[in-house]
Write an enzyme that holds these catalytic residues in place. Structure first.
Site, PDB file in Angstrom:
ATOM      1  N   ASN A   1     -15.205  -0.035   7.667  1.00  0.00           N
ATOM      2  CA  ASN A   1     -15.290   0.853   6.503  1.00  0.00           C
ATOM      3  C   ASN A   1     -16.721   1.360   6.287  1.00  0.00           C
ATOM      4  O   ASN A   1     -16.932   2.532   5.972  1.00  0.00           O
ATOM      5  CB  ASN A   1     -14.818   0.124   5.242  1.00  0.00           C
TER       6      ASN A   1
ATOM      7  N   ASN B   1      -8.677   4.957   5.038  1.00  0.00           N
ATOM      8  CA  ASN B   1      -7.820   4.385   6.084  1.00  0.00           C
ATOM      9  C   ASN B   1      -7.679   5.257   7.331  1.00  0.00           C
ATOM     10  O   ASN B   1      -7.935   4.769   8.447  1.00  0.00           O
ATOM     11  CB  ASN B   1      -6.458   4.003   5.496  1.00  0.00           C
TER      12      ASN B   1
ATOM     13  N   ASN C   1       0.839  -1.191   0.000  1.00  0.00           N
ATOM     14  CA  ASN C   1       0.000   0.000   0.000  1.00  0.00           C
ATOM     15  C   ASN C   1       0.874   1.240   0.000  1.00  0.00           C
ATOM     16  O   ASN C   1       1.935   1.257   0.623  1.00  0.00           O
ATOM     17  CB  ASN C   1      -0.849   0.053   1.287  1.00  0.00           C
TER      18      ASN C   1
ATOM     19  N   LYS D   1      -5.360   4.082  -6.315  1.00  0.00           N
ATOM     20  CA  LYS D   1      -5.475   3.297  -5.076  1.00  0.00           C
ATOM     21  C   LYS D   1      -5.196   4.169  -3.858  1.00  0.00           C
ATOM     22  O   LYS D   1      -5.930   4.140  -2.863  1.00  0.00           O
ATOM     23  CB  LYS D   1      -4.494   2.121  -5.165  1.00  0.00           C
TER      24      LYS D   1
HETATM   25  O1  PAF Z   1      -6.042  -0.637   3.011  1.00  0.00           O
HETATM   26  C1  PAF Z   1      -7.163  -1.174   2.983  1.00  0.00           C
HETATM   27  O2  PAF Z   1      -7.730  -1.584   3.989  1.00  0.00           O
HETATM   28  C2  PAF Z   1      -7.859  -1.341   1.636  1.00  0.00           C
HETATM   29  O3  PAF Z   1      -6.998  -0.869   0.634  1.00  0.00           O
HETATM   30  C3  PAF Z   1      -9.229  -0.647   1.518  1.00  0.00           C
HETATM   31  C4  PAF Z   1      -9.614  -0.525   0.064  1.00  0.00           C
HETATM   32  C5  PAF Z   1      -9.257   0.698   2.160  1.00  0.00           C
HETATM   33  C6  PAF Z   1     -10.308  -1.532   2.080  1.00  0.00           C
HETATM   34  O4  PAF Z   1     -10.225  -1.759   3.439  1.00  0.00           O
END
Ligand code: PAF
Length: 303
Positions: free
Chosen positions: A201, A191, A101, A183
């Protein structure tokens, strides 16, 4: 190197959820897969869902030296410390694929890898490392792979095919930075808010929270546009709402990091956005505020 031979020997650095998932699927597709971990174990037994366990060689220098492909799935903040010590042990034409990420962790070390084809992958497959011995494939997704240097352009098709044979669908995208910005934009919205509010979420879909997210989206789209990539404010907001709905029951990765008292990826998500915003003199007060609150939470955590 012909297509069938590509990536026959694969070493995976970072046996977390996604690293373990790829290890099992690539092994099942006939590749020779080994793992490289922080520990000193020489093998590691892993099962994918309810399948029989696979015994992976682990931390074996000969496997590393023979690797045609090194997959680096450690978190962004671990990339430099985990990867730098093993770079000199790779053979010259070993491909390197990063996946994590956020952005900004690989750019600074890219010149040191100029001998190697270097790629980045972003995936929407859901994976959960249930325990030391088992990884669960919790959601079918897709993987996008793109080149980070010229050498990788040539190898891109073969690498994508190797992934398609193991865990489809995988797509090649020569403009991988656009995919990464798409992304990171969603991660900047979901987050930090879920980590600060200690919620799933789906709870971000409340009206007052959506107003905050709309402001975040307009700041984010201004930065992405200034970086020379495409991002429409309204589309980003709509896409974020879709992800909130599609992942409503999930705890975000940053929520889990804060919850488990681990360092977060904030420097490579919102922190990277703020850095690029500063370079373009763009004000991003809402993102800055979330960044500072997460840094405070991290400081309170005792890592
Ligand atoms: O980092 C994460 O948790 C995921 O990329 C996302 C899309 C925010 C879903 O929880």
């Amino acid at each position: 190197m012909n297509t069938l031979e590509y990536g026959l020997n694969i070493c995976i650095l970072g046996a977390g959820a996604i690293g373990s998932l790829w290890a099992c699927y690539l092994n099942n597709a006939g590749r020779t897969v080994s793992l490289w971990t922080r520990g000193s174990e020489s093998s590691l037994s892993l099962s994918l869902d309810d399948q029989p366990a696979i015994l992976f060689p682990c931390n074996q220098e000969s496997q590393l030296a023979n690797a045609d492909l090194l997959i680096v799935t450690v978190k962004a903040w671990q990339v430099q410390s985990a990867f730098k010590p093993i770079l000199s042990q790779l053979k010259a034409d070993c491909s390197i694929l990063f996946s994590h990420n956020g952005m900004g962790a690989v750019e600074t070390i890219l010149p040191q890898m100029s001998e190697h084809p270097v790629f980045f992958a972003t995936t929407t497959h859901g994976a959960l490392r249930k325990n030391q011995q088992q990884v669960l494939h919790t959601g079918q997704g897709q993987t996008i792979i793109g080149p980070l240097n010229d050498k990788a352009e040539v190898e891109l098709g073969s690498l994508v095919q190797a992934f398609n044979l193991a865990l489809p669908p995988a797509h090649a995208d020569s403009n991988i930075y656009q995919a990464l910005w798409n992304k990171i934009a969603i991660n900047c919205c979901i987050n930090p808010l879920t980590a600060l509010r200690d919620c799933r979420n789906g709870e971000l879909a409340a009206k007052d929270t959506l107003e905050i997210i709309e402001t975040l989206c307009s700041e984010i789209s201004a930065v992405i546009t200034a970086e020379g990539f495409s991002c429409n404010n309204a589309e980003l907001f709509a896409r974020t709402k879709q992800v909130i709905e599609a992942t409503s029951k999930n705890f975000s990765s940053m929520h889990q990091d804060i919850h488990h008292n681990r360092p977060t990826e904030i420097n490579y998500i919102t922190g990277y956005l703020l850095e690029r915003a500063r370079a373009h003199n763009i004000d991003t007060p809402m993102n800055k505020n979330l960044f500072e609150q997460i840094k405070q939470k991290e400081a309170q955590n005792d890592h």
